[in-house]
Enzyme design. Structure first.
Site, PDB file in Angstrom:
ATOM      1  N   CYS A 122     -91.360  19.612  87.092  1.00 30.64           N
ATOM      2  CA  CYS A 122     -92.554  18.787  87.314  1.00 30.64           C
ATOM      3  C   CYS A 122     -93.669  19.135  86.328  1.00 30.64           C
ATOM      4  O   CYS A 122     -94.430  18.254  85.900  1.00 30.64           O
ATOM      5  CB  CYS A 122     -93.036  18.944  88.751  1.00 30.64           C
ATOM      6  SG  CYS A 122     -91.930  18.173  89.960  1.00 30.64           S
TER       7      CYS A 122
ATOM      8  N   GLU B 149     -93.266   2.545 112.317  1.00 33.90           N
ATOM      9  CA  GLU B 149     -93.456   3.458 113.438  1.00 33.90           C
ATOM     10  C   GLU B 149     -94.745   3.056 114.145  1.00 33.90           C
ATOM     11  O   GLU B 149     -95.794   2.979 113.510  1.00 33.90           O
ATOM     12  CB  GLU B 149     -93.541   4.912 112.968  1.00 33.90           C
ATOM     13  CG  GLU B 149     -92.278   5.436 112.311  1.00 33.90           C
ATOM     14  CD  GLU B 149     -92.409   6.896 111.882  1.00 33.90           C
ATOM     15  OE1 GLU B 149     -93.365   7.565 112.343  1.00 33.90           O
ATOM     16  OE2 GLU B 149     -91.572   7.355 111.085  1.00 33.90           O
TER      17      GLU B 149
ATOM     18  N   ARG C 149     -89.618  19.304 106.983  1.00 33.87           N
ATOM     19  CA  ARG C 149     -89.107  18.161 106.236  1.00 33.87           C
ATOM     20  C   ARG C 149     -89.965  17.944 104.988  1.00 33.87           C
ATOM     21  O   ARG C 149     -91.063  18.478 104.869  1.00 33.87           O
ATOM     22  CB  ARG C 149     -89.113  16.902 107.103  1.00 33.87           C
ATOM     23  CG  ARG C 149     -90.496  16.393 107.453  1.00 33.87           C
ATOM     24  CD  ARG C 149     -90.422  15.269 108.467  1.00 33.87           C
ATOM     25  NE  ARG C 149     -91.721  14.616 108.603  1.00 33.87           N
ATOM     26  CZ  ARG C 149     -92.053  13.818 109.609  1.00 33.87           C
ATOM     27  NH1 ARG C 149     -91.185  13.586 110.573  1.00 33.87           N
ATOM     28  NH2 ARG C 149     -93.244  13.254 109.658  1.00 33.87           N
TER      29      ARG C 149
ATOM     30  N   CYS D  76     -95.404  18.771  93.719  1.00 32.87           N
ATOM     31  CA  CYS D  76     -94.559  19.886  93.284  1.00 32.87           C
ATOM     32  C   CYS D  76     -94.997  20.391  91.905  1.00 32.87           C
ATOM     33  O   CYS D  76     -95.273  19.593  90.999  1.00 32.87           O
ATOM     34  CB  CYS D  76     -93.099  19.448  93.244  1.00 32.87           C
ATOM     35  SG  CYS D  76     -91.955  20.748  92.720  1.00 32.87           S
TER      36      CYS D  76
ATOM     37  N   TRP E 254     -97.189  19.959 116.129  1.00 35.73           N
ATOM     38  CA  TRP E 254     -97.755  21.133 115.464  1.00 35.73           C
ATOM     39  C   TRP E 254     -99.238  21.306 115.793  1.00 35.73           C
ATOM     40  O   TRP E 254     -99.845  22.307 115.464  1.00 35.73           O
ATOM     41  CB  TRP E 254     -97.577  21.012 113.955  1.00 35.73           C
ATOM     42  CG  TRP E 254     -97.802  19.612 113.478  1.00 35.73           C
ATOM     43  CD1 TRP E 254     -98.980  19.037 113.114  1.00 35.73           C
ATOM     44  CD2 TRP E 254     -96.818  18.590 113.349  1.00 35.73           C
ATOM     45  NE1 TRP E 254     -98.799  17.724 112.761  1.00 35.73           N
ATOM     46  CE2 TRP E 254     -97.468  17.418 112.892  1.00 35.73           C
ATOM     47  CE3 TRP E 254     -95.430  18.547 113.572  1.00 35.73           C
ATOM     48  CZ2 TRP E 254     -96.791  16.217 112.656  1.00 35.73           C
ATOM     49  CZ3 TRP E 254     -94.768  17.344 113.338  1.00 35.73           C
ATOM     50  CH2 TRP E 254     -95.451  16.205 112.885  1.00 35.73           C
TER      51      TRP E 254
ATOM     52  N   ASN F 180     -89.026   8.851 103.595  1.00 39.79           N
ATOM     53  CA  ASN F 180     -89.897   8.784 104.768  1.00 39.79           C
ATOM     54  C   ASN F 180     -91.294   9.272 104.409  1.00 39.79           C
ATOM     55  O   ASN F 180     -91.460  10.385 103.904  1.00 39.79           O
ATOM     56  CB  ASN F 180     -89.347   9.650 105.903  1.00 39.79           C
ATOM     57  CG  ASN F 180     -90.198   9.575 107.152  1.00 39.79           C
ATOM     58  OD1 ASN F 180     -90.164   8.588 107.872  1.00 39.79           O
ATOM     59  ND2 ASN F 180     -90.970  10.618 107.421  1.00 39.79           N
ATOM     60  N   GLU F 181     -92.287   8.421 104.639  1.00 45.71           N
ATOM     61  CA  GLU F 181     -93.698   8.773 104.467  1.00 45.71           C
ATOM     62  C   GLU F 181     -93.965   9.523 103.167  1.00 45.71           C
ATOM     63  O   GLU F 181     -94.457  10.658 103.143  1.00 45.71           O
ATOM     64  CB  GLU F 181     -94.184   9.582 105.674  1.00 45.71           C
ATOM     65  CG  GLU F 181     -94.175   8.773 106.960  1.00 45.71           C
ATOM     66  CD  GLU F 181     -94.749   9.508 108.155  1.00 45.71           C
ATOM     67  OE1 GLU F 181     -95.190   8.845 109.103  1.00 45.71           O
ATOM     68  OE2 GLU F 181     -94.750  10.752 108.147  1.00 45.71           O
TER      69      GLU F 181
ATOM     70  N   CYS G  99     -93.014  22.774  90.152  1.00 44.68           N
ATOM     71  CA  CYS G  99     -91.880  23.485  89.559  1.00 44.68           C
ATOM     72  C   CYS G  99     -91.847  23.235  88.049  1.00 44.68           C
ATOM     73  O   CYS G  99     -92.610  22.414  87.521  1.00 44.68           O
ATOM     74  CB  CYS G  99     -90.567  23.045  90.204  1.00 44.68           C
ATOM     75  SG  CYS G  99     -90.012  21.395  89.738  1.00 44.68           S
TER      76      CYS G  99
ATOM     77  N   CYS H  28     -87.978  18.568  95.860  1.00 49.77           N
ATOM     78  CA  CYS H  28     -88.653  18.129  94.637  1.00 49.77           C
ATOM     79  C   CYS H  28     -88.068  16.785  94.233  1.00 49.77           C
ATOM     80  O   CYS H  28     -86.880  16.670  93.947  1.00 49.77           O
ATOM     81  CB  CYS H  28     -88.449  19.145  93.518  1.00 49.77           C
ATOM     82  SG  CYS H  28     -89.034  18.536  91.912  1.00 49.77           S
TER      83      CYS H  28
END
Length: 665
Positions: free
Chosen positions: A153, A299, A103, A148, A308, A141-142, A150, A107
């Protein structure tokens, strides 16, 4: 007061939804968060939208009087989008598109991605703006500061630099580009820090890039917020944040939102070292201080954490309930637990929720049920706030600068802030964590740790605060660099020299080394003896010592009192901690890192000097906080330890491990 869960109807058979909603209603849940990861379910094929399933889910909760906050699903674009429009995928510091399947790989600046965001958000808000049960939106989210690299950017970064400096000559001057033949001749030559050895690159460029990265994320969040407001002016808007690797400037991020939201995951395994800090009270006070009003927990810890990384310990009895109530005690008006049921698939299948995939209620469920009942007794407290006289200053700029150039092994910016916050918390004193340039008139004591980067306006505020009668605490690494991340040419603490009455003639980055410290102030020494026995009763921790950093102080004003000196090394006898009268107030300078008991003892000494009331006998690990609304005050006693604790206030109160006692006025 709101109590709820994060719920993922798209991950479960629809025949489970109604029983889930019934069970939530029965135990006292009054709000749920939905849809923040559901883009592929809402738009399974480009341009083909399916909100019918979400309609049914929301209606189930609406029928039971449960409010809904929707997440804009933009953190997880669908696979068809990533496949058909690879230009929306982030580029990492090595110039490569990041691997998808996780997730947050979009960009934020991609024009194509922004267009897809506009479409899905427009569909969502237009559909639900007239639903009374849908009260607002969590953006993405968060969000982390945009890293980035690219081509879009890169160009945005160049434009950001050009707006800030105007000419390439000003950029070269601000960055000190004469070093290593780094002078630019044109803005087109400016690139974000890239490659293998980022820390070898120009620190001034680095700092600007981190500020740009934060501004980039703030702009992305503002884009979504403004779109939502155009479609539904009554909707409440927030985003959920946390203390991540690349933190945006929280004050900027939430400047265009209705309230702050935080994702709160306290540790389930308490450290054995009594000097190690673990309480999330600091995090919670930081969130409250962003807007200076109640915040939400979007949360909250509900079970074992792990996906992970190897799984952590299971929360002990009382933790789930106690940590949630700790959030309310520090200013939360809503706490949503992540999540209702542990996922049966995906990378977060071991990030546990209230229920396991078996759907059989267990210990965590029963504890959450008890929590809901307690929160149901606190509705009048909504909007109440702590009223504190002690503040600790926080600055994203210092956070960035410390990460870019590590000062010493094991030394990090938040360590000092947390240590001072803990010191006053151990004495039952509420602490506000506020922006470093915030007004200070309401405070008696202000702690300003590690002001590595200078800001003239902040300097004036601190001088004015002290002159009016405030007590200011400055620490090592204050007044080291200018606003461009170049070293000041005046001796440290440079701009604070007149305030402190000292200069730093030399310094020694100790890192993890521990050295003896001689306390020369009688009151501090007496308090330290008491706290050494309480915090570090083990002989290993009983010696008075310092660590991380040693500023060797030179006194240049006769008014300065030396409170402590170094007890060994070639600088034995050199002042380490001092205080100086300034105007009607006092300025302390702490040139080294202390251990926990020394911080607490010094905080108590300062409170005694100011004749401020505090709780001298509060057991270590017990937190006392208050929230006030009008003439009503709620007092919270939280036993954040694994042992029973007895607290003596007007009467003796026995607290079980992780028990919170709410005492209304």
């Amino acid at each position: 007061m709101r109590i709820g869960v994060d719920y993922y109807p798209e991950q479960w058979d629809e025949n489970m939804w109604e029983s889930d909603a019934d069970r939530m209603k029965e135990i006292g849940v009054n709000i749920v968060r939905l849809a923040e990861f559901a883009w592929s379910k809402l738009e399974p094929v480009e341009g083909n939208y399916d909100f019918a399933w979400l309609d049914r889910a929301i209606q189930l909760f609406a029928d039971r009087g449960i409010e809904v906050i929707l997440g804009t699903p933009t953190c997880t674009p669908p696979q068809w989008m990533l496949h058909n429009y690879p230009e929306i995928i982030q580029v990492d510091q090595h110039g490569n598109r990041v691997a998808t399947g996780i997730r947050g790989h979009r960009c934020m600046n991609s024009p194509m991605f922004r267009e897809f965001c506009r479409r899905i958000i427009t569909k969502m808000v237009s559909r639900y703006r007239d639903w009374d049960s849908v009260i607002g939106y969590q953006i993405d989210n968060e969000l982390e500061a945009n890293q980035c690299r690219c081509s879009v950017c890169q160009e945005r970064f160049r434009s950001w630099v050009k707006r800030k400096y105007g000419t390439i000559e000003e950029v070269n001057q601000a960055y000190g580009n004469i070093v290593w033949s780094g002078e630019f001749s044109d803005f087109d030559e400016i690139m974000p820090p890239m490659g293998e050895h980022l820390l070898w690159m120009n620190p001034s460029l680095h700092l600007d890039y981190q500020c740009y990265a934060s501004d980039s994320t703030v702009g992305y969040a503002r884009y979504q917020a403004e779109l939502i407001r155009k479609l539904d002016s009554d909707a409440k808007i927030t985003t959920n944040t946390w203390l991540c690797e690349h933190m945006p400037d929280f004050y900027d991020l939430f400047s265009n939102m209705d309230f702050v939201s935080y994702d709160n995951y306290p540790t389930a395994e308490l450290p054995q070292n009594p000097r190690e800090l673990y309480s999330h009270a600091f995090h919670l006070d930081l969130m409250r201080g962003i807007q200076g009003k109640p915040y939400w927990i979007m949360e909250q810890l509900s079970g074992i954490v792990g996906s992970w990384a190897p799984m952590g310990r299971t929360p002990k009895p009382g933790m789930l309930k106690g940590y949630a109530l700790q959030a309310y005690a520090h200013g939360a008006d809503a706490v949503l637990h992540f999540r209702w049921r542990t996922a049966k698939a995906g990378a977060e299948m071991y990030w546990h929720g209230i229920l396991d995939p078996s759907n059989v209620p267990g210990r965590r469920y029963q504890e959450f049920r008890d929590l809901c009942q307690i929160v149901g007794t606190l509705p009048e407290m909504e909007g109440a706030m702590p009223v504190n006289k002690v503040a600790v200053l926080y600055s994203s700029l210092q956070e960035y600068a410390f990460k870019l150039q590590h000062q010493a092994e094991g030394m990090y910016y938040l360590e000092y802030l947390k240590s001072w916050h803990d010191a006053f918390t151990c004495l039952g004193i509420g602490v506000d964590i506020i922006a470093w340039d915030a007004p200070l008139k309401q405070y008696d004591i202000v702690v300003a740790p590690n002001l590595l980067i200078n800001d003239d306006r902040v300097v004036r505020h601190l001088y004015d605060f002290t002159e009016r009668g405030g007590t200011l605490l400055l620490t090592n690494r204050c007044g080291v660099k200018d606003e461009n991340n170049q070293c000041m040419t005046e001796a440290i603490p440079s701009v604070y020299r007149d305030l402190t009455g000292i200069t730093v003639r030399e310094y020694d980055p100790l890192g993890m080394v521990i050295r003896k410290l001689d306390i020369q102030n009688d009151a501090w020494a007496d308090n330290l003896g008491k706290w050494s026995k309480r915090v570090a009763a083990d002989q290993e921790y009983s010696k008075v010592s310092c660590t991380r950093w040693c500023d060797l102080l030179e006194i240049h004003m006769g008014s300065v009192e030396v409170l402590a000196s170094y007890g060994e090394e070639f600088y034995q006898g050199t002042p380490a901690v001092s205080r100086n009268p300034y105007g009607k107030g006092w300025c302390y300078y702490i040139g080294t890192g202390l251990h926990r008991e020394a911080y607490i003892a010094l905080a108590e000494t300062i409170l005694q000097e100011r004749k401020m009331s505090y709780y001298a006998d509060l057991p270590i690990g017990v937190e006392l906080t208050e929230r006030t609304k009008g003439e009503n005050t709620w007092q919270f006693l939280f036993n954040n330890t694994e042992q029973r604790q007895v607290v003596s206030l007007e009467e003796e109160i026995l607290l079980e491990p992780f028990e919170m006692r709410v005492i209304p006025s």
